[in-house]
Design a protein around this motif. Structure first.
Motif, PDB file in Angstrom:
ATOM      1  N   ASN A 103      23.562  -4.517  36.324  1.00 51.07           N
ATOM      2  CA  ASN A 103      24.427  -5.698  36.239  1.00 51.07           C
ATOM      3  C   ASN A 103      25.841  -5.232  35.937  1.00 51.07           C
ATOM      4  OD1 ASN A 103      25.840  -8.032  35.573  1.00 51.07           O
ATOM      5  ND2 ASN A 103      24.098  -8.974  34.514  1.00 51.07           N
ATOM      6  N   ALA A 104      26.750  -5.422  36.894  1.00 51.56           N
ATOM      7  CA  ALA A 104      28.120  -4.923  36.742  1.00 51.56           C
ATOM      8  C   ALA A 104      28.864  -5.571  35.585  1.00 51.56           C
ATOM      9  CB  ALA A 104      28.896  -5.140  38.041  1.00 51.56           C
ATOM     10  N   ASP A 105      28.415  -6.730  35.119  1.00 53.55           N
ATOM     11  CA  ASP A 105      29.090  -7.397  34.009  1.00 53.55           C
ATOM     12  C   ASP A 105      28.771  -6.763  32.664  1.00 53.55           C
ATOM     13  OD1 ASP A 105      30.281  -9.256  35.699  1.00 53.55           O
ATOM     14  OD2 ASP A 105      28.552 -10.605  35.602  1.00 53.55           O
ATOM     15  N   ILE A 106      27.669  -6.018  32.592  1.00 54.46           N
ATOM     16  CA  ILE A 106      27.299  -5.400  31.309  1.00 54.46           C
ATOM     17  C   ILE A 106      27.086  -3.894  31.404  1.00 54.46           C
ATOM     18  CG2 ILE A 106      26.269  -7.524  30.406  1.00 54.46           C
ATOM     19  CD1 ILE A 106      23.528  -6.383  31.125  1.00 54.46           C
ATOM     20  N   HIS A 107      27.054  -3.346  32.640  1.00 55.44           N
ATOM     21  CA  HIS A 107      26.792  -1.918  32.826  1.00 55.44           C
ATOM     22  C   HIS A 107      27.948  -1.235  33.543  1.00 55.44           C
ATOM     23  CE1 HIS A 107      22.289  -3.142  32.877  1.00 55.44           C
ATOM     24  NE2 HIS A 107      22.616  -2.719  31.662  1.00 55.44           N
ATOM     25  N   SER A 108      28.163   0.021  33.202  1.00 55.04           N
ATOM     26  CA  SER A 108      29.073   0.906  33.935  1.00 55.04           C
ATOM     27  C   SER A 108      28.259   2.111  34.389  1.00 55.04           C
ATOM     28  CB  SER A 108      30.239   1.372  33.062  1.00 55.04           C
ATOM     29  OG  SER A 108      31.114   0.302  32.760  1.00 55.04           O
ATOM     30  N   LEU A 109      28.276   2.384  35.697  1.00 56.96           N
ATOM     31  CA  LEU A 109      27.509   3.501  36.239  1.00 56.96           C
ATOM     32  C   LEU A 109      28.388   4.737  36.368  1.00 56.96           C
ATOM     33  CD1 LEU A 109      24.964   4.716  37.506  1.00 56.96           C
ATOM     34  CD2 LEU A 109      25.734   3.816  39.728  1.00 56.96           C
ATOM     35  N   VAL A 110      27.954   5.827  35.737  1.00 55.89           N
ATOM     36  CA  VAL A 110      28.660   7.106  35.823  1.00 55.89           C
ATOM     37  C   VAL A 110      27.758   8.076  36.583  1.00 55.89           C
ATOM     38  CG1 VAL A 110      29.684   9.034  34.550  1.00 55.89           C
ATOM     39  CG2 VAL A 110      29.864   6.701  33.656  1.00 55.89           C
ATOM     40  N   THR A 111      28.241   8.539  37.727  1.00 56.23           N
ATOM     41  CA  THR A 111      27.417   9.402  38.572  1.00 56.23           C
ATOM     42  C   THR A 111      28.294  10.367  39.358  1.00 56.23           C
ATOM     43  OG1 THR A 111      25.913   9.424  40.479  1.00 56.23           O
ATOM     44  CG2 THR A 111      27.423   7.574  40.320  1.00 56.23           C
ATOM     45  N   PRO A 112      27.803  11.574  39.613  1.00 59.68           N
ATOM     46  CA  PRO A 112      28.608  12.530  40.398  1.00 59.68           C
ATOM     47  C   PRO A 112      28.781  12.103  41.854  1.00 59.68           C
ATOM     48  CG  PRO A 112      26.420  13.428  39.901  1.00 59.68           C
ATOM     49  CD  PRO A 112      26.558  12.185  39.103  1.00 59.68           C
ATOM     50  N   THR A 113      27.991  11.122  42.319  1.00 56.56           N
ATOM     51  CA  THR A 113      28.108  10.666  43.703  1.00 56.56           C
ATOM     52  C   THR A 113      28.904   9.365  43.812  1.00 56.56           C
ATOM     53  OG1 THR A 113      26.015   9.437  43.600  1.00 56.56           O
ATOM     54  CG2 THR A 113      25.907  11.749  44.295  1.00 56.56           C
ATOM     55  N   ALA A 114      29.686   9.044  42.796  1.00 55.60           N
ATOM     56  CA  ALA A 114      30.415   7.769  42.760  1.00 55.60           C
ATOM     57  C   ALA A 114      31.239   7.503  44.028  1.00 55.60           C
ATOM     58  CB  ALA A 114      31.291   7.704  41.516  1.00 55.60           C
ATOM     59  N   PRO A 115      32.023   8.474  44.546  1.00 57.01           N
ATOM     60  CA  PRO A 115      32.828   8.175  45.737  1.00 57.01           C
ATOM     61  C   PRO A 115      31.991   7.728  46.930  1.00 57.01           C
ATOM     62  CG  PRO A 115      33.523  10.252  44.730  1.00 57.01           C
ATOM     63  CD  PRO A 115      32.256   9.846  44.058  1.00 57.01           C
ATOM     64  N   ALA A 116      30.908   8.451  47.199  1.00 56.15           N
ATOM     65  CA  ALA A 116      30.066   8.099  48.337  1.00 56.15           C
ATOM     66  C   ALA A 116      29.289   6.820  48.070  1.00 56.15           C
ATOM     67  CB  ALA A 116      29.106   9.249  48.640  1.00 56.15           C
ATOM     68  N   LEU A 117      28.873   6.619  46.832  1.00 55.25           N
ATOM     69  CA  LEU A 117      28.041   5.460  46.501  1.00 55.25           C
ATOM     70  C   LEU A 117      28.774   4.146  46.741  1.00 55.25           C
ATOM     71  CD1 LEU A 117      25.230   4.698  45.300  1.00 55.25           C
ATOM     72  CD2 LEU A 117      26.393   4.523  43.083  1.00 55.25           C
ATOM     73  N   VAL A 118      30.022   4.032  46.253  1.00 50.18           N
ATOM     74  CA  VAL A 118      30.740   2.762  46.418  1.00 50.18           C
ATOM     75  C   VAL A 118      31.100   2.507  47.876  1.00 50.18           C
ATOM     76  CG1 VAL A 118      31.675   2.847  44.077  1.00 50.18           C
ATOM     77  CG2 VAL A 118      33.017   3.791  45.959  1.00 50.18           C
ATOM     78  N   SER A 119      31.164   3.568  48.686  1.00 45.82           N
ATOM     79  CA  SER A 119      31.503   3.403  50.100  1.00 45.82           C
ATOM     80  C   SER A 119      30.328   2.920  50.931  1.00 45.82           C
ATOM     81  CB  SER A 119      32.018   4.734  50.680  1.00 45.82           C
ATOM     82  OG  SER A 119      33.148   5.189  49.979  1.00 45.82           O
ATOM     83  N   SER A 120      29.130   3.071  50.404  1.00 45.57           N
ATOM     84  CA  SER A 120      27.953   2.770  51.221  1.00 45.57           C
ATOM     85  C   SER A 120      26.977   1.795  50.581  1.00 45.57           C
ATOM     86  CB  SER A 120      27.205   4.078  51.530  1.00 45.57           C
ATOM     87  OG  SER A 120      26.854   4.758  50.325  1.00 45.57           O
ATOM     88  N   HIS A 121      27.149   1.482  49.302  1.00 43.04           N
ATOM     89  CA  HIS A 121      26.187   0.629  48.608  1.00 43.04           C
ATOM     90  C   HIS A 121      26.889  -0.517  47.878  1.00 43.04           C
ATOM     91  CE1 HIS A 121      23.839   4.234  49.342  1.00 43.04           C
ATOM     92  NE2 HIS A 121      22.745   3.532  49.121  1.00 43.04           N
ATOM     93  N   VAL A 122      26.148  -1.580  47.675  1.00 46.81           N
ATOM     94  CA  VAL A 122      26.688  -2.783  47.044  1.00 46.81           C
ATOM     95  C   VAL A 122      26.823  -2.565  45.542  1.00 46.81           C
ATOM     96  CG1 VAL A 122      26.336  -5.247  46.646  1.00 46.81           C
ATOM     97  CG2 VAL A 122      25.652  -4.221  48.829  1.00 46.81           C
TER      98      VAL A 122
END
Length: 563
Positions: A103-122
């Motif tokens: 849930n983006a309102d309560i969670h922050s996702l930290v991942t080494p694949t962040a650049p690719a993830l936001v480009s391809s996933h909701v």
């Protein structure tokens, strides 16, 4: 056999290998695909052997060579295929499915694949840990509408945008926005163990573990895998070429494998929508072509975009605050880009001109402490850039000391633009400049006019009296360090005040370092005196960047002459 296709192919292969063995001819063949042509000729040789043996142009026993060769290759190919299928099935079975509702309102996702993830996933925003950005220590990535990427850029290039692709198609309505930012919500992190090391082209299957962490605990495990796969047709490259690590001319042979990612998505998961560790374990679906064709962005990102509108000014304010601290004598941790940032607003630099010049002179005459080399260079280069960008009126006020203590006698020309500007405005300084500077200089800067007067070899009675008074006033102070003390000593000796120095020898040595008294004895005896002056008119332990060095240096418990 020399009249057969197989024989001719074998001869050509031998010639190509011989030519490739030497870098002189091999470099030309490498540019025209020599190793690939050699590999193709191997197939020509093997197929020709089979055909020529079948039609009895050569003994039929030679058919065994291509038969064994290709049978061995496809046996290896079949083994690899089975191994890949088995490993893939094992990983699909062991991998976690969805373990948490993100849930983006309560969670922050930290991942080494962040650049690719936001480009391809909701997902609204994802973060990547990055210690190069302080104090945030993270970089955020967002997918935004193309119109929202037209943000004003800051002088440190903290705000970055890039294009987005769906498959191989560039998207014209979407861009990826990246900026240093700390995760504001409860952190869910992905820790990756192992690396694909694609560049090493390892033969075996490479497996990586992705651990989903929440509140310091592992809540999910997901393994991915990849392999450099043998081709269906045994493409072969045989030859030599340049390698970079270490630089060398190296010969090798191998199959032209392709990098293949194994399917490790657990059974029962919709592979069309979920495809990787974050996607599966957090339930983040992939974008469809329609999603991106009609992309409008996320309302949750509006506040961040509004905040970024003022980022250029915040960056400038922060860089000038660091410059002011640095010019005031501090040693703040500054980014490499400070030299670009402060130079963009010359008017704002003008009030800091004198302090910046004084601090730059100090840093230009000392060596950095051990372990501080890179930080020192960022500070030093930042001050140089600030001085170079000063308005003409402000620069004219500091050109004289810069010429006297930076240009004159420096070992190398590190900042040619600054050198040239100083020399256009100010020439070599006369005695009255150094005498006036001696009376007003503060802190470490006091050394420079004293040593300059020593090199000149004369001074007014008032200046000589002031030197004596300072020495007597500060002689018992712990802050009166060896640099200040020995600068005054060599200057007074050059000015003919030997008796004064001798009369105060015991007091001078009282609070000094262990090697001071022996240095003073050497200097008073004339050891190390050059045509410039006692100890070459330098302090005892000068560690500066100037071409001129002290004529005495300490080694094995004694002061000896520098050769």
């Amino acid at each position: 056999m020399l009249k057969t296709v197989s024989g001719i192919a074998l001869i050509v292969i031998a010639i190509l290998l011989a030519l490739q063995a030497s870098p002189v001819t091999g470099i030309v063949l490498m540019m025209f695909g020599g190793p690939i042509w050699t590999g193709l000729l191997v197939h020509v040789f093997l197929l020709a052997l089979a055909i020529e043996g079948w039609v009895r142009r050569i003994p039929r026993a030679f058919i065994a060579i291509p038969l064994i060769t290709y049978s061995g290759y496809y046996a290896l190919y079949a083994y690899e295929t089975i191994n890949i299928a088995r490993t893939s099935a094992e990983l699909r079975k062991s991998n976690s499915g969805k373990v948490l509702e993100f849930n983006a309102d309560i969670h922050s996702l930290v991942t080494p694949t962040a650049p690719a993830l936001v480009s391809s996933h909701v997902i609204v925003v994802a973060y990547e840990a990055n210690a190069n950005f302080q104090p945030e220590q993270h970089r955020s990535f967002r997918l935004v509408h193309r119109n929202q990427c037209n943000l004003a850029r800051d002088s440190l290039h903290r705000i970055q945008t890039s294009g987005v692709y769906f498959g191989n198609i560039a998207l014209d309505k979407v861009c990826r926005l990246s900026v240093p930012e700390s995760p504001p919500q409860k952190v869910i992190s992905v820790v990756k163990i192992g690396d694909e090391e694609v560049w090493k082209r390892k033969r075996g299957i490479s497996v990586q573990t992705h651990q989903l962490m929440l509140d310091g605990k592992i809540v999910g495990n997901y393994k991915t895998a990849s392999v450099w796969r043998l081709p269906i047709f045994p493409g072969l490259a045989i030859g030599c070429g340049l390698i970079s690590s270490p630089p060398a001319w190296k010969c090798d042979a191998g199959f032209m494998r392709s990098h293949t990612v194994l399917d490790t998505v657990p059974d029962g998961i919709d592979r069309e929508r979920f495809d990787g560790p974050e996607s599966v374990m957090l339930g983040l679906p992939k974008y469809t072509a329609a999603d991106l064709a009609n992309y409008r962005g996320y309302p949750q990102n509006e506040a961040a975009l509004a905040w970024l509108a003022d980022e250029p000014q915040r960056v400038e304010d922060r860089m000038f605050a660091l410059l002011q601290e640095l010019a005031g004598g501090g040693n703040p941790k500054v980014p490499m880009g400070i030299k670009f940032s402060v130079a963009q607003n010359p008017t704002r630099l003008a009030p800091l001109a004198e302090a910046t010049a004084n601090r730059f002179i100090e840093l230009s005459n000392i060596r950095p402490a051990a372990g501080d080399g890179q930080e020192y260079m960022y500070r030093y280069e930042g001050l140089a850039a600030a001085l170079t960008a000063l308005p003409d009126e402000a620069f004219a006020k500091v050109a004289a000391p810069l010429n006297a203590y930076f240009v004159d006698g420096m070992a190398s020309n590190e900042f040619p633009a600054l050198y040239a500007r100083i020399q256009r405005i100010s020439g070599r300084q006369a005695l009255d400049f150094y005498e006036a500077d001696f009376m007003t200089a503060q802190g470490y800067r006091q050394l420079f006019p004293v040593l300059a007067i020593c090199r000149i070899g004369r001074a007014s009675p008032a200046i000589i009296a002031e030197m004596k008074a300072r020495m007597l006033h500060e002689i018992d102070s712990p802050s009166f360090d060896d640099d200040n003390k020995t600068a005054l000593i060599v200057a007074l000796l050059k000015l003919g005040e030997d008796a004064f120095v001798r009369d105060n020898k015991s007091r001078l040595a009282a609070n000094a370092r262990a090697d001071f008294e022996s240095w003073l004895d050497a200097v008073l005896s004339g050891k190390g005196t050059t045509k410039v002056g006692p100890n070459n008119c330098m302090t005892k332990n000068w560690n500066g960047r100037r071409a001129t060095k002290p004529s005495l240096y300490w080694t094995n418990g004694v002061w000896i002459l520098r050769s």
